[in-house]
Enzyme design. Sequence first.
Site, PDB file in Angstrom:
ATOM      1  N   SER A 199       9.576  -3.885  -1.419  1.00  0.00           N
ATOM      2  CA  SER A 199      10.485  -2.886  -0.845  1.00  0.00           C
ATOM      3  C   SER A 199      11.267  -2.197  -1.967  1.00  0.00           C
ATOM      4  O   SER A 199      10.664  -1.626  -2.867  1.00  0.00           O
ATOM      5  CB  SER A 199      11.407  -3.562   0.175  1.00  0.00           C
ATOM      6  OG  SER A 199      12.085  -2.617   0.951  1.00  0.00           O
ATOM      7  N   ASP A 301       4.079   1.688   7.228  1.00  0.00           N
ATOM      8  CA  ASP A 301       5.181   0.862   6.769  1.00  0.00           C
ATOM      9  C   ASP A 301       6.437   1.112   7.610  1.00  0.00           C
ATOM     10  O   ASP A 301       6.844   2.255   7.823  1.00  0.00           O
ATOM     11  CB  ASP A 301       5.472   1.161   5.298  1.00  0.00           C
ATOM     12  CG  ASP A 301       6.455   0.182   4.699  1.00  0.00           C
ATOM     13  OD1 ASP A 301       7.666   0.392   4.862  1.00  0.00           O
ATOM     14  OD2 ASP A 301       6.009  -0.797   4.080  1.00  0.00           O
ATOM     15  N   HIS A 347       5.996  -4.652   6.915  1.00  0.00           N
ATOM     16  CA  HIS A 347       6.742  -4.294   5.701  1.00  0.00           C
ATOM     17  C   HIS A 347       6.806  -5.511   4.785  1.00  0.00           C
ATOM     18  O   HIS A 347       7.252  -6.574   5.193  1.00  0.00           O
ATOM     19  CB  HIS A 347       8.150  -3.815   6.047  1.00  0.00           C
ATOM     20  CG  HIS A 347       8.939  -3.354   4.852  1.00  0.00           C
ATOM     21  ND1 HIS A 347       8.551  -2.276   4.078  1.00  0.00           N
ATOM     22  CD2 HIS A 347      10.082  -3.829   4.290  1.00  0.00           C
ATOM     23  CE1 HIS A 347       9.429  -2.104   3.096  1.00  0.00           C
ATOM     24  NE2 HIS A 347      10.357  -3.032   3.203  1.00  0.00           N
TER      25      HIS A 347
END
Length: 542
Positions: A199, A301, A347
């Site tokens: 991330s 995502d 994610h």
Amino acid sequence: MRCFFAQIFFLCLGLCAAFPSTSRSNGHEMDVPVDSNKIQRFVHRQATMDEEDRALRRMALSNKSVTCNDGSPAGFYLRKSNTSKKWIIFLEGGWYCYDHHSCRNRWIKQHHYMTSVNWSESRDVGGILSNRMEENPFWWNANHIFIPYCTSDSWSGSKPHSPDELFSFMGSAVVRQVVTDLLSFGLENGTDLFLTGSSAGGTGVMLNLDPVRELLHDTHGLKHIAVKGVCDSGWFLDRTPYAPTLKPAVEAIRKGMALWRGQVPRRCKEMYPDEPWRCYFGYRLYPTLQTELFVFQWLFDEAQMDADNVGAPVTKQQWDYIHKMGDALRQSFENVSAVFAPSCISHSVLTKRDWQNVKIDDISIAEALHCWEQKLHRRRLRKLRNARMFGDQPRALRRRKQSNRTAEASNSTMNPDTSDEQKKRKRKHRKNRKCKKKKDLVLEDDSLANATDRRPQRSLPPPKKPRRCVHRRLERCSWPQCNHSCPRLHNPFTGEEMDFIELLKSFGLDMESVAKALGIDMQTLNDMDHSELLNLLTQQSS
């Protein structure tokens, strides 16, 4: 027809793809066996030692001025290996804040991302940082480093703490300081350094990859350490959001870079001198990188959807936007040499316990990453071999060889007849060698045939074909969740896996219309499991 089935898939998008975390028992709550003899005491002590070995231990930075947002000291967690010279540094993710209001809100709601006050003395992290061979088959024995995210700046800030400012932003300084401190722990004798992150940590990998390589190779002269990067779910797009939002990604990054005094790689900054904040977006930064990078990205995502403010799609317009987002991500990987992009709604993946379950064409993300690593290793060995062959020879010997080559060239130029005769002799010699090899092969085949005649025949299994090492794996299917290895959608309230048919019914969908559109009866539809229905819907959409 495609839009109809698309709406079916995305009715469930509002429910996050989450995995129930594995709970760990408190040692005081467990029944501790009575150590009645030395063997029991040894077994109990060994189990305790194994548990301690699995944990990453908290380490303080040598430079106390490198801090988290609130001025508390930054740091890292380390598990040292006594046998491996590979080092894996992982940058934790957690979004960011970009102005006074968003940072105050983050301090109230996500306090743990801005301070080190409540950090534990040890951490047990899974996936690529696990030391369990069954969970992490290729890097279980490496030196593992986990850097908690406490700077809220996508690991790019260089703004120190001061009494005049509420928060400091020192993400890039934290990364550099950790790498510097690791030299005394044995990194200076290492062979490979993987800078990884998920991330915001994935974005941080791309921003810090070239600076880390320059720090090791140029500043410290450690060119024997091969630096590589792995970006997990940090490849964002600067698209216009679907609906107006209070935190548009482009505007937030632009404001954030000014607030953080964000540092971006020099080559990218030169490409965007008037808009250096563009370097926070992977597809713009990647062409300027000089260090090898492997990119993992879900095509759908959840963080990208959140940034684009598209919400849970229930209309054709939302669906079209989502599909265009997936197409845009595919196009952004056009010139990326190593990428793994499944068509799933999720994610991050690198530190999840079940990270090996994610596959494309029956190849897991761990296998693809290992394949890429081996290719880079072989390429590096060839370079080193060439360097030793030509660069490490004594100068006198190199000059002698060079003069011999020059003399031969001038001799062939002055005496073309002699050169032609030499070429003929070489051709004849090669031809004789080929004939000899063929003769040896024929004799070998005859001997094998005679041996086979003397022995009883046995049926041998056909040799397994080696798996092809491909470094670009993009899901061919464009439907979300069409990959059977995608993380399952779970009920956020109960944690239980959602039954796909019941989920569709709960949204008031007319299942008879679905069955009719698919050309099946209701009984068949009700008897289908998730994977069967996905297969049928995917076939209908193609």
